[in-house]
Design a protein around this motif. Sequence first.
Motif, PDB file in Angstrom:
ATOM      1  N   ALA A  24       0.829  -1.214   0.000  1.00 41.84           N
ATOM      2  CA  ALA A  24       0.000   0.000   0.000  1.00 41.84           C
ATOM      3  C   ALA A  24       0.863   1.264   0.000  1.00 41.84           C
ATOM      4  CB  ALA A  24      -0.932   0.003   1.212  1.00 41.84           C
ATOM      5  N   GLU A  25       1.957   1.255   0.755  1.00 40.10           N
ATOM      6  CA  GLU A  25       2.835   2.422   0.808  1.00 40.10           C
ATOM      7  C   GLU A  25       3.696   2.554  -0.442  1.00 40.10           C
ATOM      8  OE1 GLU A  25       5.123   2.134   4.396  1.00 40.10           O
ATOM      9  OE2 GLU A  25       3.362   2.401   5.679  1.00 40.10           O
ATOM     10  N   PHE A  27       3.112   1.082  -3.558  1.00 35.34           N
ATOM     11  CA  PHE A  27       2.386   1.106  -4.827  1.00 35.34           C
ATOM     12  C   PHE A  27       1.037   1.789  -4.657  1.00 35.34           C
ATOM     13  CE2 PHE A  27       5.284  -2.527  -4.830  1.00 35.34           C
ATOM     14  CZ  PHE A  27       6.079  -2.191  -5.912  1.00 35.34           C
ATOM     15  N   SER A  28       0.017   1.027  -4.281  1.00 37.22           N
ATOM     16  CA  SER A  28      -1.303   1.621  -4.066  1.00 37.22           C
ATOM     17  C   SER A  28      -2.131   0.695  -3.176  1.00 37.22           C
ATOM     18  CB  SER A  28      -2.041   1.833  -5.396  1.00 37.22           C
ATOM     19  OG  SER A  28      -2.410   0.591  -5.946  1.00 37.22           O
ATOM     20  N   ILE A  29      -3.186   1.250  -2.622  1.00 37.72           N
ATOM     21  CA  ILE A  29      -4.077   0.462  -1.773  1.00 37.72           C
ATOM     22  C   ILE A  29      -4.792  -0.605  -2.603  1.00 37.72           C
ATOM     23  CG2 ILE A  29      -6.174   0.574  -0.365  1.00 37.72           C
ATOM     24  CD1 ILE A  29      -5.176   3.269   0.673  1.00 37.72           C
ATOM     25  N   GLU A  30      -5.145  -0.270  -3.828  1.00 38.04           N
ATOM     26  CA  GLU A  30      -5.811  -1.244  -4.701  1.00 38.04           C
ATOM     27  C   GLU A  30      -4.909  -2.443  -4.979  1.00 38.04           C
ATOM     28  OE1 GLU A  30      -5.672   2.088  -5.512  1.00 38.04           O
ATOM     29  OE2 GLU A  30      -7.692   2.494  -4.791  1.00 38.04           O
ATOM     30  N   THR A  31      -3.636  -2.175  -5.236  1.00 40.24           N
ATOM     31  CA  THR A  31      -2.680  -3.262  -5.472  1.00 40.24           C
ATOM     32  C   THR A  31      -2.509  -4.103  -4.215  1.00 40.24           C
ATOM     33  OG1 THR A  31      -1.521  -1.891  -7.088  1.00 40.24           O
ATOM     34  CG2 THR A  31      -0.326  -3.796  -6.222  1.00 40.24           C
TER      35      THR A  31
END
Length: 116
Positions: A24-25, A27-31
């Motif tokens: 999450a930190e 890349f992204s929360i979706e990933t």
Amino acid sequence: MATYDIQLSAFAEYNLLNIYCYIAESFSIETAKYTSQKIYKAIKSLSYLPHRYRILSVSKYTKNVYHIYSFEKYDIYYSINEIHHTVTILAVLNQRQAPNYSLFLQELPAVYGKYI
């Protein structure tokens, strides 16, 4: 065919949380959500035929047998209890991490884990 209950140890829960937070930190929360869902799905697949994955070779004598399921970039370490028909997930580590096998030689009581 009989199925096994899946149980997460506290250490495995900690590993999964760290994996989620790192992704999450970085890349992204979706990933992070997508990756976590894939790992949980892989863990849940151990309820059928958990013996199919390789056995961890341990240099010290131990009464327990530990298995490793290599899933994408992660190694899922687990043990099987035939009496209670449960699979206990001991750890979920990135394959780049060097595992310390002594962590897995201890019995992890059921009270410290949760069923998924």
